[in-house]
Design a protein around this motif. Structure first.
Motif, PDB file in Angstrom:
ATOM      1  N   VAL A  23       0.807  -1.223   0.000  1.00 45.09           N
ATOM      2  CA  VAL A  23       0.000   0.000   0.000  1.00 45.09           C
ATOM      3  C   VAL A  23       0.842   1.276   0.000  1.00 45.09           C
ATOM      4  N   PRO A  24       1.977   1.349   0.700  1.00 46.27           N
ATOM      5  CA  PRO A  24       2.755   2.592   0.648  1.00 46.27           C
ATOM      6  C   PRO A  24       3.199   2.993  -0.764  1.00 46.27           C
ATOM      7  N   LEU A  25       3.203   2.071  -1.704  1.00 49.85           N
ATOM      8  CA  LEU A  25       3.556   2.417  -3.082  1.00 49.85           C
ATOM      9  C   LEU A  25       2.526   3.344  -3.736  1.00 49.85           C
ATOM     10  N   TYR A  26       1.266   3.203  -3.343  1.00 48.36           N
ATOM     11  CA  TYR A  26       0.218   3.952  -4.033  1.00 48.36           C
ATOM     12  C   TYR A  26      -0.717   4.693  -3.088  1.00 48.36           C
ATOM     13  N   ASP A  27      -0.305   4.932  -1.878  1.00 44.76           N
ATOM     14  CA  ASP A  27      -1.149   5.600  -0.889  1.00 44.76           C
ATOM     15  C   ASP A  27      -0.971   7.121  -0.953  1.00 44.76           C
ATOM     16  N   HIS A  28      -1.259   7.680  -2.104  1.00 40.57           N
ATOM     17  CA  HIS A  28      -1.232   9.139  -2.251  1.00 40.57           C
ATOM     18  C   HIS A  28      -2.127   9.548  -3.412  1.00 40.57           C
ATOM     19  N   VAL A  29      -2.361  10.845  -3.532  1.00 43.05           N
ATOM     20  CA  VAL A  29      -3.313  11.352  -4.513  1.00 43.05           C
ATOM     21  C   VAL A  29      -2.619  11.743  -5.815  1.00 43.05           C
ATOM     22  N   GLN A  30      -1.466  12.350  -5.731  1.00 44.97           N
ATOM     23  CA  GLN A  30      -0.768  12.847  -6.915  1.00 44.97           C
ATOM     24  C   GLN A  30       0.155  11.782  -7.470  1.00 44.97           C
ATOM     25  N   PRO A  31       0.347  11.662  -8.727  1.00 43.67           N
ATOM     26  CA  PRO A  31      -0.229  12.424  -9.832  1.00 43.67           C
ATOM     27  C   PRO A  31      -1.608  11.901 -10.212  1.00 43.67           C
ATOM     28  N   THR A  32      -2.408  12.794 -10.751  1.00 46.12           N
ATOM     29  CA  THR A  32      -3.729  12.394 -11.210  1.00 46.12           C
ATOM     30  C   THR A  32      -3.688  12.168 -12.716  1.00 46.12           C
ATOM     31  N   VAL A  33      -4.545  11.291 -13.192  1.00 45.11           N
ATOM     32  CA  VAL A  33      -4.683  11.021 -14.626  1.00 45.11           C
ATOM     33  C   VAL A  33      -6.157  11.146 -14.967  1.00 45.11           C
ATOM     34  N   LEU A  34      -6.489  12.106 -15.825  1.00 47.56           N
ATOM     35  CA  LEU A  34      -7.871  12.379 -16.213  1.00 47.56           C
ATOM     36  C   LEU A  34      -8.759  12.632 -15.000  1.00 47.56           C
ATOM     37  N   GLY A  35      -8.208  13.246 -13.975  1.00 46.46           N
ATOM     38  CA  GLY A  35      -8.952  13.560 -12.773  1.00 46.46           C
ATOM     39  C   GLY A  35      -8.998  12.449 -11.736  1.00 46.46           C
ATOM     40  N   PHE A  36      -8.471  11.268 -12.077  1.00 44.10           N
ATOM     41  CA  PHE A  36      -8.456  10.159 -11.126  1.00 44.10           C
ATOM     42  C   PHE A  36      -7.196  10.235 -10.269  1.00 44.10           C
ATOM     43  N   PRO A  37      -7.332  10.141  -8.966  1.00 42.78           N
ATOM     44  CA  PRO A  37      -6.155  10.127  -8.096  1.00 42.78           C
ATOM     45  C   PRO A  37      -5.286   8.897  -8.374  1.00 42.78           C
ATOM     46  N   PHE A  38      -4.027   9.016  -8.030  1.00 43.54           N
ATOM     47  CA  PHE A  38      -3.068   7.946  -8.270  1.00 43.54           C
ATOM     48  C   PHE A  38      -3.538   6.621  -7.681  1.00 43.54           C
ATOM     49  N   PHE A  39      -4.119   6.664  -6.495  1.00 47.24           N
ATOM     50  CA  PHE A  39      -4.576   5.450  -5.830  1.00 47.24           C
ATOM     51  C   PHE A  39      -5.484   4.630  -6.744  1.00 47.24           C
ATOM     52  N   TYR A  40      -6.428   5.293  -7.415  1.00 48.34           N
ATOM     53  CA  TYR A  40      -7.391   4.573  -8.236  1.00 48.34           C
ATOM     54  C   TYR A  40      -6.793   4.074  -9.547  1.00 48.34           C
ATOM     55  N   TRP A  41      -6.065   4.934 -10.264  1.00 43.00           N
ATOM     56  CA  TRP A  41      -5.570   4.463 -11.552  1.00 43.00           C
ATOM     57  C   TRP A  41      -4.417   3.479 -11.399  1.00 43.00           C
ATOM     58  N   TYR A  42      -3.701   3.516 -10.289  1.00 36.07           N
ATOM     59  CA  TYR A  42      -2.679   2.508 -10.031  1.00 36.07           C
ATOM     60  C   TYR A  42      -3.340   1.139  -9.875  1.00 36.07           C
ATOM     61  N   GLN A  43      -4.426   1.080  -9.094  1.00 36.22           N
ATOM     62  CA  GLN A  43      -5.144  -0.182  -8.909  1.00 36.22           C
ATOM     63  C   GLN A  43      -5.731  -0.677 -10.233  1.00 36.22           C
ATOM     64  N   LEU A  44      -6.317   0.228 -11.000  1.00 32.10           N
ATOM     65  CA  LEU A  44      -6.903  -0.171 -12.284  1.00 32.10           C
ATOM     66  C   LEU A  44      -5.840  -0.587 -13.297  1.00 32.10           C
ATOM     67  N   ALA A  45      -4.656  -0.037 -13.196  1.00 29.65           N
ATOM     68  CA  ALA A  45      -3.579  -0.418 -14.117  1.00 29.65           C
ATOM     69  C   ALA A  45      -3.142  -1.857 -13.906  1.00 29.65           C
ATOM     70  N   TRP A  46      -3.342  -2.379 -12.720  1.00 28.25           N
ATOM     71  CA  TRP A  46      -2.959  -3.769 -12.447  1.00 28.25           C
ATOM     72  C   TRP A  46      -3.885  -4.769 -13.122  1.00 28.25           C
ATOM     73  N   VAL A  47      -5.069  -4.361 -13.521  1.00 33.78           N
ATOM     74  CA  VAL A  47      -5.993  -5.290 -14.175  1.00 33.78           C
ATOM     75  C   VAL A  47      -5.412  -5.798 -15.491  1.00 33.78           C
ATOM     76  N   PRO A  48      -5.035  -4.947 -16.455  1.00 37.51           N
ATOM     77  CA  PRO A  48      -4.457  -5.489 -17.694  1.00 37.51           C
ATOM     78  C   PRO A  48      -3.096  -6.159 -17.481  1.00 37.51           C
ATOM     79  N   VAL A  49      -2.322  -5.662 -16.519  1.00 47.85           N
ATOM     80  CA  VAL A  49      -1.032  -6.302 -16.228  1.00 47.85           C
ATOM     81  C   VAL A  49      -1.259  -7.720 -15.718  1.00 47.85           C
ATOM     82  N   SER A  50      -2.246  -7.887 -14.848  1.00 46.61           N
ATOM     83  CA  SER A  50      -2.561  -9.219 -14.317  1.00 46.61           C
ATOM     84  C   SER A  50      -3.080 -10.141 -15.410  1.00 46.61           C
TER      85      SER A  50
END
Length: 73
Positions: A23-50
């Motif tokens: 969790v410490p890898l992605y427990d922050h808001v910045q940088p945002t992508v298309l208005g999504f905080p880092f926390f959310y798009w980091y988690q969503l990025a793992w879907v295609p990687v998985s």
């Protein structure tokens, strides 16, 4: 082929587990992508990687189970 040699591709499935477990890898808001905080798009990025890693493991295990003679069929 030994058992340990045929099971090494399964180790690739650990990568997404640790990527989302630390969790410490992605427990922050910045940088945002298309208005999504880092926390959310980091988690969503793992879907295609998985999905990609699971497909790679599937192909490697299936090729190992078929043997070198039947890999092309």
């Amino acid at each position: 082929m030994s058992i340990s040699a045929s099971r090494w591709p399964y180790l690739l499935l650990i990568i997404p587990f640790f990527g989302t477990l630390c969790v410490p890898l992605y427990d922050h808001v910045q940088p945002t992508v298309l208005g999504f905080p880092f926390f959310y798009w980091y988690q969503l990025a793992w879907v295609p990687v998985s999905v990609l890693l699971t497909g790679i493991v599937y192909r490697l295990v299936r090729r190992g189970a078929n043997g070198p003679d039947e890999a092309g069929s």
